[in-house]
Scaffold this active site. Sequence first.
Site, PDB file in Angstrom:
ATOM      1  N   ASP A   1       4.427  -1.716   2.526  1.00 57.25           N
ATOM      2  CA  ASP A   1       4.527  -1.265   1.129  1.00 57.25           C
ATOM      3  C   ASP A   1       5.243   0.068   1.011  1.00 57.25           C
ATOM      4  O   ASP A   1       4.847   1.060   1.640  1.00 57.25           O
ATOM      5  CB  ASP A   1       3.132  -1.145   0.505  1.00 57.25           C
ATOM      6  CG  ASP A   1       2.528  -2.504   0.189  1.00 57.25           C
ATOM      7  OD1 ASP A   1       3.192  -3.523   0.462  1.00 57.25           O
ATOM      8  OD2 ASP A   1       1.393  -2.548  -0.336  1.00 57.25           O
TER       9      ASP A   1
ATOM     10  N   ASP B   1       5.689   0.315   8.517  1.00 62.29           N
ATOM     11  CA  ASP B   1       4.759   0.037   7.431  1.00 62.29           C
ATOM     12  C   ASP B   1       5.461  -0.928   6.484  1.00 62.29           C
ATOM     13  O   ASP B   1       6.686  -1.092   6.540  1.00 62.29           O
ATOM     14  CB  ASP B   1       4.399   1.347   6.717  1.00 62.29           C
ATOM     15  CG  ASP B   1       3.455   1.131   5.555  1.00 62.29           C
ATOM     16  OD1 ASP B   1       3.708   1.703   4.477  1.00 62.29           O
ATOM     17  OD2 ASP B   1       2.494   0.367   5.693  1.00 62.29           O
TER      18      ASP B   1
END
Length: 431
Positions: free
Chosen positions: A25, A23
């Site tokens: 963020d 991922d």
Amino acid sequence: MDANINRKSTTSLLSTPSLIVFDLDNTLWEPELYKLRKLERSGIQPIAGQDVKLFPAAESIIQSIRSSPDQWSNTQFAVASRTKSVEWANDLLRQFELDEFFHHIEIFPGDKKSHFRNLKEKSGVEFTDMLFFDDSRDGRFGNCVPVSEMGVMSVHCPRGLIDKWIWTNALEKYKNNKKSAYAIVESDGSVTEIKSDEQYTGIIKMVNMKKRFGFIQYGNSKTKDIFFHFSSLPGGCNNVEEGDELSFTIDHDTKNGKSAANKIELISQRPQDTVNMRAFSMNLPFAALLANGYKTLETRNGTMFTTYPEGTKMLLHVGQRLYPDGERHIDVMKSGDLTDDEIKDLKFLPKGFEKGMAVAIVELGKTYETTLKDRCNPDFQRKVGAFGEDSGMRATEIKRVAYLKKGAWVSGKGGVFKVDVDRDVIPDGWL
């Protein structure tokens, strides 16, 4: 000596994920891009290393991979991000010189499972041969749980990749738990297996008796309905119907990434003296105009009735409000030479029928699209009870209508919805 080295190398390759997914963020970098609202309002592009920074451990991990290409020659790397700042995220990857490091990049808002279905197709790697790092575990915005349910071992790093131990521990857990890919490596280093025999309860939402399958509604409003086949019903049971309550487990097919209900048990079935029917809601005075037989066309701009064939029967529910058309329907009705008393009788429900009730049963005719010219035809306007410019573009014929033997209190909803009513309130000849 060479044989031992080759044996060790082969073992290492077998225990290494074929695809490692990150991922963005709060996993690879910080802050989360949605927090940079001031830059967005000013039309300023975030600068890598200044506005957005890689976690030091993340930077170190990537550097170690780059410096040891032989060790990772059989592993692909990917990004899976749900950020709405798609353009920013791609630009930051370029600024960090990571766009060429990742073999696959999936950045778009929505369901994380969609990212992984795409990754599986593009990489050719099975879910059980993947490893995934993400800061969000469960709940409405959770990623680790839904992805691990697909068969991907997920690593929960709530504060991001702040320590290289997260990486090394995850690789070790992957190696030792390869046969249990349905698992989450927790932030404390422990492993939580996603139990395939976890029990769920739900209500049958749809049944296709001919093809012997259906869908179960369960969880909250964000949970996707789960597929079931009649072969998973207890004891060859074939008489289930919409509204029946079930308990079940969920099986995951690692080959196609799909899930299905299994080990189904009936909790309760609808009492024989009730009937489950589709219903739609209308406000007064138009609900009364339809129930009283004046209104023989219902128009909508949406597609509410388009999927239902001619002959479909539905209950008419009366909403709690009055439709604010400024009494324009009266002018339409008067154009058909109705008297004030006749209009008054048509606008109101009989005694015993009230707002909040299912009051009538209707049989739908065909649904078709119209032009403004069609809708401005005087006969069309009288069938609708509204002027052409006030009517929706899709018209549905009301072939017949009859009041229920008595009103039934039900909770109204938008669109077409399902309700249970006593069978004895349905007028004769309608079931």
